[in-house]
Every structure is written in structure tokens, then in C-alpha cells.
Motif scaffolding. Structure first.
Motif, PDB file in Angstrom:
ATOM      1  N   THR A 119       0.826  -1.206   0.000  1.00 42.04           N
ATOM      2  CA  THR A 119       0.000   0.000   0.000  1.00 42.04           C
ATOM      3  C   THR A 119       0.862   1.258   0.000  1.00 42.04           C
ATOM      4  O   THR A 119       0.604   2.207  -0.754  1.00 42.04           O
ATOM      5  N   ALA A 120       1.889   1.286   0.833  1.00 38.28           N
ATOM      6  CA  ALA A 120       2.781   2.447   0.874  1.00 38.28           C
ATOM      7  C   ALA A 120       3.540   2.595  -0.442  1.00 38.28           C
ATOM      8  O   ALA A 120       3.743   3.717  -0.938  1.00 38.28           O
ATOM      9  N   TYR A 121       3.971   1.483  -1.018  1.00 37.83           N
ATOM     10  CA  TYR A 121       4.659   1.520  -2.312  1.00 37.83           C
ATOM     11  C   TYR A 121       3.760   2.139  -3.383  1.00 37.83           C
ATOM     12  O   TYR A 121       4.176   3.026  -4.144  1.00 37.83           O
ATOM     13  N   LEU A 122       2.504   1.696  -3.441  1.00 43.49           N
ATOM     14  CA  LEU A 122       1.572   2.219  -4.436  1.00 43.49           C
ATOM     15  C   LEU A 122       1.274   3.694  -4.203  1.00 43.49           C
ATOM     16  O   LEU A 122       1.201   4.484  -5.151  1.00 43.49           O
ATOM     17  N   ALA A 123       1.088   4.081  -2.941  1.00 41.85           N
ATOM     18  CA  ALA A 123       0.753   5.468  -2.634  1.00 41.85           C
ATOM     19  C   ALA A 123       1.849   6.421  -3.098  1.00 41.85           C
ATOM     20  O   ALA A 123       1.566   7.521  -3.579  1.00 41.85           O
ATOM     21  N   GLU A 124       3.114   6.012  -2.982  1.00 41.78           N
ATOM     22  CA  GLU A 124       4.221   6.884  -3.357  1.00 41.78           C
ATOM     23  C   GLU A 124       4.592   6.771  -4.827  1.00 41.78           C
ATOM     24  O   GLU A 124       4.938   7.769  -5.463  1.00 41.78           O
ATOM     25  N   GLU A 125       4.502   5.574  -5.394  1.00 43.42           N
ATOM     26  CA  GLU A 125       4.952   5.377  -6.767  1.00 43.42           C
ATOM     27  C   GLU A 125       3.872   5.671  -7.799  1.00 43.42           C
ATOM     28  O   GLU A 125       4.176   5.931  -8.959  1.00 43.42           O
ATOM     29  N   LEU A 131      -4.615   6.598  -7.848  1.00 44.37           N
ATOM     30  CA  LEU A 131      -4.409   5.718  -6.712  1.00 44.37           C
ATOM     31  C   LEU A 131      -5.622   4.839  -6.440  1.00 44.37           C
ATOM     32  O   LEU A 131      -5.491   3.640  -6.179  1.00 44.37           O
ATOM     33  N   GLY A 132      -6.837   5.421  -6.483  1.00 47.09           N
ATOM     34  CA  GLY A 132      -8.023   4.634  -6.187  1.00 47.09           C
ATOM     35  C   GLY A 132      -8.175   3.457  -7.131  1.00 47.09           C
ATOM     36  O   GLY A 132      -8.412   2.323  -6.707  1.00 47.09           O
ATOM     37  N   ALA A 133      -8.015   3.700  -8.423  1.00 43.68           N
ATOM     38  CA  ALA A 133      -8.143   2.630  -9.403  1.00 43.68           C
ATOM     39  C   ALA A 133      -7.020   1.607  -9.253  1.00 43.68           C
ATOM     40  O   ALA A 133      -7.244   0.399  -9.372  1.00 43.68           O
ATOM     41  N   THR A 134      -5.788   2.086  -8.977  1.00 42.37           N
ATOM     42  CA  THR A 134      -4.662   1.170  -8.825  1.00 42.37           C
ATOM     43  C   THR A 134      -4.815   0.322  -7.573  1.00 42.37           C
ATOM     44  O   THR A 134      -4.542  -0.890  -7.590  1.00 42.37           O
ATOM     45  N   VAL A 326      -4.144   7.435   1.842  1.00 39.68           N
ATOM     46  CA  VAL A 326      -4.356   8.855   1.578  1.00 39.68           C
ATOM     47  C   VAL A 326      -4.365   9.677   2.862  1.00 39.68           C
ATOM     48  O   VAL A 326      -3.808  10.774   2.929  1.00 39.68           O
ATOM     49  N   GLN A 327      -4.998   9.158   3.911  1.00 41.27           N
ATOM     50  CA  GLN A 327      -5.189   9.908   5.146  1.00 41.27           C
ATOM     51  C   GLN A 327      -3.912  10.066   5.958  1.00 41.27           C
ATOM     52  O   GLN A 327      -3.667  11.109   6.564  1.00 41.27           O
ATOM     53  N   ARG A 333       3.111   7.082   6.847  1.00 38.33           N
ATOM     54  CA  ARG A 333       2.372   6.287   5.867  1.00 38.33           C
ATOM     55  C   ARG A 333       2.700   4.801   5.961  1.00 38.33           C
ATOM     56  O   ARG A 333       1.806   3.954   5.932  1.00 38.33           O
ATOM     57  N   SER A 334       3.977   4.478   6.072  1.00 37.51           N
ATOM     58  CA  SER A 334       4.342   3.059   6.169  1.00 37.51           C
ATOM     59  C   SER A 334       3.797   2.435   7.448  1.00 37.51           C
ATOM     60  O   SER A 334       3.295   1.308   7.443  1.00 37.51           O
TER      61      SER A 334
END
Length: 418
Positions: A119-125, A131-134, A326-327, A333-334
Motif C-alpha cells: 500500500t505504501a509503495y503504491l501510494a508513493e509510486e 491511486l483509487g483505481a490502482t 491517503v489519510q 504512511r508506512s
């Protein structure tokens, strides 16, 4: 590699990684009745093969999330999935139930390296509007892995015993793991940091003290506890009187996971458009509706209820997990992602045992009442969080902004009522 191609590659890699992770994590679930018969165990006891793995994942989520900050997220995810795969290939050859439980615990610790970091990887990359769709696609991978692994293991297990069922799932996961290793790009936006307990505990405190994050954490605990309970005991109900469904056919019930593949993706997009809490509450309501439908004694209605239940749960999970990414503040985040995984798989471990015990004590009806109470409690907390967040935004806005917010809310209310 341009940004769009890189995003596509990340999506495919995480889809395959999630498929492998969940296929391995729940490999014994479709053949639990065979385990129970061979080792002479009750349903609640044999469910330890699932609960041990999810407990290991829950306990290891935070430490491995912290390790990823030091050595890199890609390196931790790849190493973790490789270890889990090796253990998956070893499990079919172990003849002692106690040793199986221990190895499943270790396997759960291993897969935490992917589950807690993804989740953290996706949020940053990826981030931004994608993000929502990914995130929805990543959760779809978890549903595909859960469905394919359970279906393959159940069908093969009916003909080759639990040994063959678990081995077949491990071989499938091996292919996905190899592709995951090849496709996953290195991080561009994450800066590795030296191991320091101060920032780690500071991030944990921030992630724990944010009242908005309490809602998705609770959804993870109670929602996953409900979900694992149903799938742990479903095989026992379908193969027992009066239904007496053959094990290979009972495994086809896991095709209900396809509903989760669809709804997790749709829910991620809907949350980007309509708001997280609205979609999350809807997902919890649909999950409870599915539970109520499964009270029927008719096999077709039970399967329909299972489809509705699965679709609702994965819609809620997709939104809740994306909400955390997101929050949470960047420095937490991690840790917030790891805490969500702790709640999610802690709920799976503890909820699976408690729910299984409720099934043994009160039957399917009593278990349904308990699970509906869990889902209702999660929904209440989400609703309260929504109200508090709105009040906080209105109170913190200047008078003109507050008036505009009130006018917008009134217009929205008129639109919904028309």
C-alpha cells in the motif's frame, strides 16, 4: 520507461504479487475438511492452519514495514514472497499437524513483507488520481489469488488429498512470483532512511492517534474476521447433511471470489468520485445482506448470498485500505499501512477462531448473528467518523467557506431526495 508504461508495469506486478500472496496464504482453506479427517480434529482446531498464517502476518507487518524503510520496499517485497513460496512448496511433504501449524506461522511472517509494504509503495509510486483505481486493481489481485488458490486446491484436493491440493496452489504461486520479480520496478520516490526507533515509534504514534484512521482499522478487524469465518466453515456446511455437496463441487463455491474482483475495482473508482465513507458504508451493508441470504437452506440461495457477501466485503476492504494510504501523513504512511495490515490479519486470525467456535457452538444461524453485529459495529464507527470529520472541516473553515459548505450540503441533500 515513461510514466504511463511504468504505472502499467507496477499494476501488473502488484496484481500478480497479490495473487501469489493470497493463494499461498489461504492454500489450506479449501481442504480443511480433509485435514480434519486425516488428523482427527474439530473444525475450530483445524482452522489453526489458516489462523496461524494470518497471525504471523499480523505480528510481522510492523517490523517488516520498518525494515522496508531501511533496505527498500521492492527488496523486502521480493524477498518475502520468495521465502513464502519456498515454504509453500515444502508444506505438502510435512506429516505432523503441529509442524504444519508452525510452518504456516512462519509463512505468514514471510508474506507480511509484501502485504504490509504494498500500500505504501503504491501510494508513493502511483499516487494522485490514479491511486483509487490502482489500489482497486491490487485488491482485485487479492481476490483472484484467493479465488484461484481455493478453487484449484479444493478441486485437486478432492482427487489427490490435501497434499496435492496444497502443492497445486504452490506451483501456481511460483509462476506468479517469478513474474512479480521480473516486472516490479525499483522505487523512484522513496528515500531510504537509517534504522531509527525514534521515527518508527513517532510514525506509529501518529498513525494510532489520527482518529480518522480508527474507522478503516476497525473495518479491517471486524470485516476480515467475518470474511474468514464464513470461508473457514463453508466447506463443513456444504459437505454435511442436509446439503451433502461433494467436496470438488463445494470448492466451486469459491468462484464467488470473482464478485470481489469486480467490486474492489469498481469501489476504488467510486470512492474517488463519491467519497470514501459513502462507498464504505454501502459495502458493509451489502456484506451483511449476503450473510442474511446465506441463512437459507436452499443451495442456490446460499451461493447467491456468498457472492453478495464476498462482493460487499472486498468493496469495503478496497476503500478502507486506500483511505489509510491517503489519510496518513507522509512520515507515518508506512506505519499506518502496517497497522492496517495488523488489524486486517489480526482480525482474520482471532476472528476466524472466534467465529469458528461460534459455528461449533450455535450453528450457522448463531454465527450469522455474531458476524452481523461485528459489521454493524464497524459501520457505526465509520458513520461517526464521517460526522466528526464534516464538523471539523466546517468549524475550521472561515465563515464564507462554512456558509458555502452548508449550501453545498443542502444542495446535495436536495439532489439525493429528488
Amino acid at each position: 520507461m515513461d510514466d504511463q508504461a511504468r504505472t502499467t508495469r507496477i499494476r501488473i506486478a502488484l496484481l500478480l504479487g497479490a495473487l501469489a500472496l493470497f493463494a499461498l496464504l489461504y492454500a489450506p482453506q479449501p481442504v480443511l475438511p480433509q485435514f480434519a479427517q486425516e488428523f482427527g480434529l474439530a473444525p475450530g482446531t483445524v482452522a489453526l492452519l489458516v489462523s496461524a498464517a494470518t497471525l504471523g502476518l499480523a505480528v510481522a507487518a510492523i517490523p517488516l514495514g520498518a525494515l522496508a524503510e531501511v533496505v527498500g520496499r521492492r527488496r523486502v517485497m521480493i524477498g518475502a514472497l520468495l521465502v513464502a513460496e519456498v515454504l509453500g512448496l515444502l508444506l505438502p511433504w510435512v506429516p505432523v499437524f503441529g509442524v504444519l501449524v508452525v510452518l504456516r506461522l512462519v509463512q505468514g511472517v514471510a508474506v507480511a513483507g509484501l502485504a504490509a509494504v504494498a500500500t505504501a509503495y503504491l501510494a508513493e509510486e502511483v499516487g494522485g488520481r490514479n491511486l483509487g483505481a490502482t489500489m482497486g486493481l491490487y485488491v482485485a489481485g487479492t481476490t483472484i489469488g484467493g479465488m484461484t488458490g481455493r478453487l484449484l486446491g479444493g478441486v485437486v484436493g478432492d482427487f489427490a488429498g490435501w497434499h496435492g491440493g496444497v502443492l497445486a496452489v504452490a506451483l501456481l504461486a511460483a509462476v506468479c512470483t517469478a513474474l512479480f520479480v521480473v516486472l516490479l520496478p525499483a522505487e523512484r520516490h522513496h528515500q531510504r532512511t537509517p534504522l531509527s526507533l525514534g521515527p518508527l515509534f513517532g510514525g506509529l504514534r501518529a498513525a494510532l492517534r489520527d482518529p480518522v484512521l480508527h474507522a478503516p482499522y476497525l473495518v479491517a478487524v471486524l470485516g476480515m474476521g467475518s470474511f474468514v469465518t464464513v470461508y473457514n466453515v463453508l466447506g463443513f456446511r456444504l459437505t454435511a447433511p442436509p446439503l451433502l455437496v461433494p467436496p470438488a463441487l463445494a470448492a466451486l463455491a469459491f468462484l464467488a471470489y470473482a464478485a470481489g474482483t469486480v467490486t474492489s475495482t469498481l469501489a476504488g473508482r467510486a470512492a474517488d468520485r463519491y467519497g470514501r465513507t459513502t462507498v464504505l458504508l454501502s459495502g458493509l451493508a451489502v456484506t451483511a445482506l449476503g450473510l442474511l441470504l446465506m441463512l437459507a437452506g436452499n443451495l442456490a440461495v446460499i451461493v447467491l448470498g456468498l457472492v453478495v457477501f464476498t462482493g460487499g466485503f472486498f468493496a469495503a476492504h478496497s476503500v478502507a485500505s486506500g483511505w489509510v494510504g491517503v489519510q496518513a501523513s507522509p512520515q507515518a504512511r508506512s506505519q499506518a499501512s502496517a497497522l492496517y495490515q495488523l488489524a486486517y490479519y489480526g482480525g482474520s486470525s482471532v476472528g476466524g477462531v472466534v467465529g469458528g467456535a461460534s459455528y461449533g457452538a450455535w450453528g450457522w444461524s448463531g454465527m450469522t448473528v455474531l458476524l452481523c453485529c461485528w459489521l454493524a459495529a464497524a459501520a457505526v464507527v465509520v458513520w461517526v467518523t464521517r460526522i466528526r470529520s464534516r464538523r471539523s472541516r466546517t468549524a475550521g473553515a472561515p465563515p464564507a467557506a462554512a456558509d458555502a459548505a452548508a449550501a453545498s450540503a443542502a444542495a446535495s441533500g436536495r439532489s439525493r431526495s429528488s
